[in-house]
Scaffold this motif. Structure first.
Motif, short mmCIF file in Angstrom:
data_model
loop_
_atom_site.label_atom_id
_atom_site.label_comp_id
_atom_site.label_asym_id
_atom_site.label_seq_id
_atom_site.Cartn_x
_atom_site.Cartn_y
_atom_site.Cartn_z
N SER A 590 28.57 -21.14 7.11
CA SER A 590 27.59 -21.39 6.07
C SER A 590 26.97 -19.95 5.97
N GLN A 593 28.92 -17.78 3.99
CA GLN A 593 28.63 -18.01 2.51
C GLN A 593 27.20 -17.14 2.10
N LYS A 594 26.35 -17.31 3.01
CA LYS A 594 24.97 -16.89 2.57
C LYS A 594 24.92 -15.35 2.41
N ASP A 596 27.50 -13.43 1.99
CA ASP A 596 28.20 -13.30 0.75
C ASP A 596 27.62 -13.16 -0.49
N SER A 597 26.78 -14.16 -0.60
CA SER A 597 26.10 -14.28 -1.78
C SER A 597 24.98 -13.13 -1.98
N LEU A 598 24.33 -12.59 -0.44
CA LEU A 598 23.46 -11.56 -0.68
C LEU A 598 24.17 -10.36 -0.77
N CYS A 599 25.42 -10.10 -0.19
CA CYS A 599 25.95 -8.73 -0.13
C CYS A 599 27.48 -9.18 -0.67
N PRO A 600 27.88 -9.30 -1.99
CA PRO A 600 29.16 -9.59 -2.19
C PRO A 600 30.16 -8.67 -1.72
N GLY A 606 23.05 -8.02 -3.28
CA GLY A 606 21.92 -9.15 -3.71
C GLY A 606 20.58 -8.84 -3.61
#
Length: 639
Positions: A590, A593-594, A596-600, A606
């Motif tokens: 988890s 995932q966070k 990755d969404s902040l820094c793909p 992000g």
DNA sequence: GGTTAGGTTTGG
């Protein structure tokens, strides 16, 4: 026309030669070149390029007097090529570029003139030792030399002869880059220039100097020590963080600093007017024990005035003075004669021995204070006046590979049954050999007879000779599994680098320094409360380590990048507990995932919004940090 | 496109 270097060669054509009307006044050339008509041209080339190259840049035609003088050099895209002179090749009057290893330096200090002055003494493979002075009004334009051994690259320094020795002095448009002098060290130069060129040859020059210097014993014994190593009657350099400061009088300023270590001696107490203090006036008792009061005098007062609480500093040639010490105006402690052992820290006036104080740039903190030291400085909660504060006993959560090895070593070191403890029902369970050809193995199991008597058979299992994997599996059938080994006929815990307790998928660690582990008849058998990690730690003499989630982020906006440590709020930010992250993959996923969404991966970063409070903390500390990297769990302990 | 500094402590 934009002239980039003093070595530029200018070719003027189409100009008229005329008498200089000011020759008597300025003693310059008796003739002037006058621009007239539309045929004037100016060419600029960049030596040294033997044979002379064709002009790199041609100015636009000069149509009018003024426009010719301002014609832009429009094609100056090629980096100028510098040549460097060895320190044995200096000739008075030349303006040179040179490399050198710093063997002495003074931080910028106020000269009797209008500028600040930095002085360096540098050497190179020629073994010449050359003094070097840098003058400049602005502190930020001075060389960023922080320790003897640093390597500098000087551009445009004039060789002057004074008092029987050659000295390099900066000329207009000079630049200084400073590099770490250690072999294999960072190639990132410290500079005040907005732009600079650093190519392969430069890196090679730095590397060659590093290699040469490493074999030269150029460096004096290390003078940079932590507070915990400070001894009375010594001078040393201190890398620390400024917490608060206060003027004492016009010649003396108090700096309250710490480096996360505790001085072996009682520290001088200085009381000042709270109104005069910049930064917090009070700290928790625990924190107070780590804070050194540094008195800086005379010329250093002015530079100290520029420092801000939160700054990381290096103080050079700081003197540790034992016994009582008079402080102008105010003296702490009610009775001087009771303060026999205390240490005072003075930065005396003057610049002898490189005395001075300077704020370190952020990058330097990261190399200088290693991660755990940095954490120490960072992680002490500022609002912890209520008591708890973090201390040094912090470490990374070990990976499974290391833990598995500790289990194997423990099993191999004490094969066979030890004397079973009287309080336990012990037995041996055959287990498969690790490899087909290996001898048969058995795991020792020990159950508390009291717990068995209370019909709590799966409450607690002591396990010896097991592998990590076997321990992990048995932890699914028993509420608490404690790995043990036999030592000198007694049952003891494994090395505390390994978890001392398995509870389901959770593992618990003990502090290696604070624990006094002993496996005794568990006194916790009575009562209704189920055994948890706290009860077991207490029973086994283990100081329980707490899991802490630490995130390092690098934030960036149009103006700059900002490094941010997410520590105290990391759990709420990610919505997971550090303990869970250490225990199960889902919690770790988890976080991932966070992140990755902040820094793909491979994509654009992000967006993170700093709260006002976070932003103010960050700006106050002038911190820098980076792109989301990996989450790391740390153990730490609170007292 | 001046001047400054040009190492070396014991002191509040």
């Amino acid at each position: 026309m934009k002239m980039k270097m003093t070595m530029d060669v200018v070719v003027a054509s189409g100009f008229t030669v005329g008498r200089s009307p000011t020759v008597h006044k300025d003693k310059l050339h008796p003739f002037n070149l006058l621009l007239s008509g539309d045929n004037a041209r100016v060419y600029v080339s960049r030596p040294p390029l033997p044979p002379p190259p064709p002009p790199l840049v041609i100015s636009p035609p000069a149509n009018r007097k003024r426009s010719a003088a301002r014609a832009e050099v429009s094609m100056a895209t090629k980096a100028p090529k510098y040549t460097y002179v060895g320190l044995d090749g200096l000739k008075t009057g030349l303006v040179v570029n040179a490399y050198g290893v710093v063997v002495f330096f003074k931080q910028p200090f106020k000269s009797r003139g209008t500028d600040l002055c930095s002085t360096l003494k540098i050497t190179d493979q020629s073994n010449q030792r050359i003094s070097c002075s840098v003058f400049g009004e602005k502190l930020e334009n001075h060389p960023k030399v922080f320790r003897v051994g640093d390597i500098v690259r000087l551009h445009r320094f004039k060789v002057m002869f004074y008092k029987n020795s050659l000295t390099l002095v900066n000329t207009f448009g000079f630049s200084v880059l400073a590099f770490d002098g250690a072999e294999g060290g960072s190639m990132e130069p410290r500079t005040s220039s907005l732009s600079f060129h650093l190519d392969r040859e430069d890196r090679r020059a730095v590397e060659e100097l590093r290699t040469w210097a490493a074999g030269q014993a150029l460096l004096p014994p290390a003078t940079t020590i932590p507070l915990s190593a400070a001894q009375p009657r010594t001078y040393f350099d201190l890398t620390c963080q400024l917490l608060a400061k206060a003027p004492i009088d016009s010649t003396c300023t108090l700096l309250r600093v710490w480096d996360g270590t505790r001085c072996a001696h009682t520290l001088l107490k200085v009381t000042v007017e709270p109104d005069a203090t910049e930064g917090p006036t009070r700290f928790s008792e625990g924190r107070e024990r780590l804070i050194a009061n540094v008195l800086v005098y005379d010329n250093h007062v002015e530079l100290a005035a520029r420092l801000k609480p939160g700054d990381f500093l290096r103080i050079y040639n700081l003197r540790a003075i034992p016994g009582s010490s008079k402080v102008p105006g105010h003296t702490g402690g009610q009775q001087q004669d009771q303060e026999v052992d205390h240490l005072a820290f003075h930065l005396h006036g003057g610049t002898a021995y490189g005395r001075g104080v300077r704020a370190l740039p952020d990058e330097d903190n990261f190399s200088e204070l290693n991660d755990s030291r940095l954490l120490e400085v960072w992680s002490t909660p500022p609002e912890s006046a209520g008591g708890a504060y973090a201390v040094q006993h912090r470490r990374d959560v070990p990976n499974d590979e290391l833990v598995a090895r500790l289990f194997s070593e423990a099993a191999a070191a004490a094969p066979g049954p030890g004397a079973p403890p009287a309080w336990a029902l012990s037995g041996r369970v055959p287990v498969p050999a690790e490899r087909p050809a290996s001898p048969p193995r058995a795991v020792g199991v020990h159950l508390s007879t009291r717990l068995l008597g209370e019909d709590r058979p799966t409450e607690l299992l002591f396990l010896s000779g097991s592998t990590l994997e076997e321990t992990r599996r048995l932890a699914s059938g028993y509420r608490n599994v404690v790995p043990v080994r036999s030592s000198g006929g007694h049952m003891t815990l494994l090395d505390l680098s390994a978890p001392f307790l398995f509870r389901g998928r959770k593992r618990y660690f003990g502090c290696k320094r604070c624990s006094e582990a002993a496996v005794r008849d568990p006194p916790y058998a009575e009562g209704e409360e189920p055994l948890d990690e706290k009860a077991l730690a207490a029973a086994l003499g283990v100081q329980l380590l707490q899991f802490v989630l630490l995130m390092k982020l690098e934030l960036q906006d149009a103006t700059d990048t900002l490094d941010v440590f997410l520590w105290r709020d990391a759990e709420s930010f990610f919505g997971v507990s550090a303990e869970d992250v250490a225990a199960n993959q889902e919690a770790e996923n988890s976080i991932r995932q966070k992140m990755d969404s902040l820094c793909p991966a491979g994509g654009s970063a992000g967006t993170v919004h700093l709260t006002d409070r976070a932003a103010s903390v960050c700006s106050q500390r002038e911190e820098k940090i980076h792109t989301p990297s990996t989450g790391r769990s740390f153990c730490c302990i609170y007292i």
